[in-house]
Scaffold this active site. Structure first.
Site, PDB file in Angstrom:
ATOM      1  N   GLY A  30     -25.303 -31.166   7.067  1.00  0.00           N
ATOM      2  CA  GLY A  30     -26.401 -32.017   7.519  1.00  0.00           C
ATOM      3  C   GLY A  30     -27.062 -31.414   8.745  1.00  0.00           C
TER       4      GLY A  30
ATOM      5  CB  ALA B 276     -24.905 -32.975  13.220  1.00  0.00           C
TER       6      ALA B 276
ATOM      7  CE  LYS C 263     -18.662 -35.202  -1.113  1.00  0.00           C
ATOM      8  NZ  LYS C 263     -17.717 -36.276  -1.383  1.00  0.00           N
TER       9      LYS C 263
ATOM     10  CG  ASN D 195     -26.759 -39.946   4.285  1.00  0.00           C
ATOM     11  OD1 ASN D 195     -27.004 -39.984   3.080  1.00  0.00           O
ATOM     12  ND2 ASN D 195     -25.815 -40.668   4.850  1.00  0.00           N
ATOM     13  CB  SER D 196     -29.804 -34.598   7.539  1.00  0.00           C
ATOM     14  OG  SER D 196     -28.604 -34.811   8.210  1.00  0.00           O
TER      15      SER D 196
ATOM     16  CD  GLN E  72     -38.206 -42.969   3.372  1.00  0.00           C
ATOM     17  OE1 GLN E  72     -38.668 -43.967   3.901  1.00  0.00           O
ATOM     18  NE2 GLN E  72     -38.007 -42.897   2.071  1.00  0.00           N
TER      19      GLN E  72
ATOM     20  N   GLY F 283     -38.110 -40.600  11.468  1.00  0.00           N
ATOM     21  CA  GLY F 283     -38.316 -39.526  12.434  1.00  0.00           C
ATOM     22  C   GLY F 283     -37.214 -39.473  13.467  1.00  0.00           C
TER      23      GLY F 283
ATOM     24  CG  ASP G  13     -15.169 -36.734   1.143  1.00  0.00           C
ATOM     25  OD1 ASP G  13     -14.569 -37.647   0.571  1.00  0.00           O
ATOM     26  OD2 ASP G  13     -16.036 -36.033   0.594  1.00  0.00           O
TER      27      ASP G  13
ATOM     28  NE  ARG H 111     -33.223 -49.678  10.759  1.00  0.00           N
ATOM     29  CZ  ARG H 111     -33.083 -48.383  10.665  1.00  0.00           C
ATOM     30  NH1 ARG H 111     -31.884 -47.864  10.491  1.00  0.00           N
ATOM     31  NH2 ARG H 111     -34.116 -47.603  10.748  1.00  0.00           N
TER      32      ARG H 111
HETATM   33  C1  SIN Z   1     -36.410 -45.507   8.310  1.00  0.00           C
HETATM   34  O1  SIN Z   1     -37.269 -44.648   8.156  1.00  0.00           O
HETATM   35  O2  SIN Z   1     -36.610 -46.714   8.227  1.00  0.00           O
HETATM   36  C2  SIN Z   1     -35.018 -45.070   8.560  1.00  0.00           C
HETATM   37  C3  SIN Z   1     -34.904 -44.456   9.865  1.00  0.00           C
HETATM   38  C4  SIN Z   1     -33.536 -44.732  10.396  1.00  0.00           C
HETATM   39  O3  SIN Z   1     -32.609 -45.024   9.645  1.00  0.00           O
HETATM   40  O4  SIN Z   1     -33.409 -44.699  11.617  1.00  0.00           O
END
Ligand code: SIN
Length: 506
Positions: free
Chosen positions: A26, A28, A47, A54-55, A59, A61, A219, A288
């Protein structure tokens, strides 16, 4: 509970040696590798291919306090702390805030292209941020960053990236990491290293539906648990409020970025009511956890299992320009965002807990670091602020690289003879992974109660007890063992926190 650790003799396996081995590909892991000096040999083992991280899917930023909109580091610090429900680690958040912009500039130097005009970065807005401060690259920031970093890392002579290789376990001896054990084309091999970095991402696939890439199922965290390393806040999970809803049973669900609400999209229930107005002063841009819970409560009162996102006050051209990926996805699903409402529901998105690390990314095991979503620096507390995840990955990734650089030249002993490692792979869990993931959705969702968590605990304990011994070392079986041990740690943390702090959701 039965003990699952068996000794494994690495003497019988082919051996390789490297200075630093990174598990996972990813942002990092790649960034840390690129921040290390070129005379240090780095092997990255993953793997899945780098696009399956996920990186890559991120979407929104990267959050950073810029000199625009009267933003300050103090404001960013406060937003992160408030969102984390007071449980964020202040030292780690200070580091995050202070080192944010430096690392964004560093990314630019490495070739990442962010959206800019003559006045500098074009900044997006997302939930719980008091101002616009999200540095972005269209609506696919993760992809832009990953493409630049991956290709640069590929071109470096000291960095060897090996995808499609499964890591069975970390090698440890006397609480010191000595490398990893891998499954390479059906053969077990060891890679010995001076330092090991875990960058395996979160735990999304422990759930029936998730925004996470396939293969992300904890993992690295399971490996740490087997090696008796310390984990933290294992029950702190984040459900993204606005994930595209369709009635398919596909596990991988598509995110409708919070940036869409940042550009003015509103949420409506099936009766056409704008319910967030009554819930929080920030309305659709509340933190969130609050938006996800509010949506869940609406869904429980409705017939339809989703709510609706409305950005129809934007025209098609503008939407295509600002959100090309999201617009395209919706269009392929027969929704024109300029004319139609987008059905959305909360889904498992991010893991705030994980492998406990200090401000230099060090775990409780000597010579072992962790970074990115699998690690817990403490910056996110109980609820992560939007677009702080890629930021945490780069800020703490660079700190790991600096820490290794300061110490690696003093290491002479590579522990080349260590043979006994912890391998938890000799058991076959009889339940299939879909059943386990279904349990998580059913008993450990946003609306979980102590009673539900205890039901889950019973099921997981039974799965453990019904496990059968096997001599076959196979990726799918080890992944299931990993899933179960991470879920057990999640349950324990949840029940401990609820009982000790009396903060149950009943
Ligand atoms: C998003 O674009 O809503 C996700 C960004 C995030 O998870 O911080």
């Amino acid at each position: 509970m039965r003990e699952y650790i068996i000794p494994f003799d690495t003497n019988n396996t082919p051996k390789e040696y490297t200075d630093v081995v990174i598990v996972g590909c990813g942002i990092a892991g790649l960034y840390t590798a690129l921040m290390l000096p070129s005379d240090i040999d780095v092997t990255i083992v993953a793997k899945e291919p780098y696009k399956e991280t996920n990186s890559y899917l991120a979407q929104g930023g990267i959050a950073a306090p810029c000199d625009k909109f009267n933003d300050t580091k103090e404001m960013f610090f406060n937003d992160t702390m408030v969102c984390g429900r007071g449980e964020s680690d202040t030292e780690a958040v200070n580091i995050l805030v202070n080192e944010a912009m430096d690392n964004i500039i560093q990314l630019e130097k490495l070739g990442v292209k962010f959206d800019k005009d003559d006045n500098g970065f074009l900044l997006g807005k997302e939930g719980a941020h008091s101002v616009s401060r999200i540095v972005r690259s269209g609506d696919s920031t993760g992809k832009s960053v990953m493409e630049a970093l991956y290709h640069l890392a590929k071109s470096r002579e000291n960095i060897n990236i090996r995808e499609n290789i499964f890591v069975i376990d970390i090698l440890t001896y006397a609480n010191k990491s000595t490398g990893i054990l891998i499954l390479d084309d059906g053969r077990v091999k060891s890679i010995f290293s001076k330092y090991t970095i875990i960058n395996t991402g979160g735990i999304g696939n422990l759930f029936e539906q998730t925004t996470n890439a396939k293969g992300i199922n904890g993992d690295g965290i399971a490996m740490i648990l087997r090696a008796n390393g310390i984990v933290r806040n294992m029950s702190y999970l984040q459900f993204h409020p606005t994930v595209f809803y369709n009635n398919s049973s596909l596990k991988q669900s598509f995110l409708i970025s919070e940036a869409v609400r940042g550009e003015g999209a509103l949420l409506y229930n099936e009766r056409g009511e704008r319910f967030m107005e009554k819930v929080h002063p920030m309305k659709e841009l509340a933190p969130r956890d609050i938006v996800s819970l509010a949506i869940m409560q609406q869904i429980k009162k409705q017939i339809t299992p989703c709510v609706y996102l409305d950005i129809t006050h934007w025209n098609e051209e503008a939407l295509k320009l600002r959100f090309p990926t999201i617009f395209g996805f919706c269009q392929r699903n027969n929704i024109n965002m300029a004319e139609n409402l987008v059905p959305v529901a909360p889904r498992m998105h991010y893991f705030m807990g994980g492998i406990k690390v200090d401000i230099n990314g060090k775990t409780s095991i000597k010579n072992l670091y962790a970074c990115g979503e699998c690690s817990c620096t403490g910056v996110h507390g109980k609820n992560r602020l939007a677009s702080n995840s890629l930021l945490e990955a780069i800020v703490f990734g660079r700190r790991i690289a600096r820490n290794i650089k300061e110490n690696i030249y003093d290491i002479i002993d590579n522990d080349k003879d260590i043979r006994i490692v912890n391998v938890d792979s000799s058991y076959k869990i009889m339940e299939d992974e879909h059943t386990i993931a279904k349990w998580m959705g059913q008993y450990f969702g946003i609306d979980r109660t102590i009673a539900k968590v205890k039901q889950l605990e019973n099921k997981i304990n039974k799965a453990y007890c019904n496990a059968k011994k096997t001599n076959i070392i196979c990726r799918e079986e080890i992944e299931k063992v990993n899933m179960i041990s991470v879920i057990k740690a999640i349950i324990n943390d949840d029940l401990n926190k609820k009982i000790t702090k009396k903060t149950n959701l009943n």
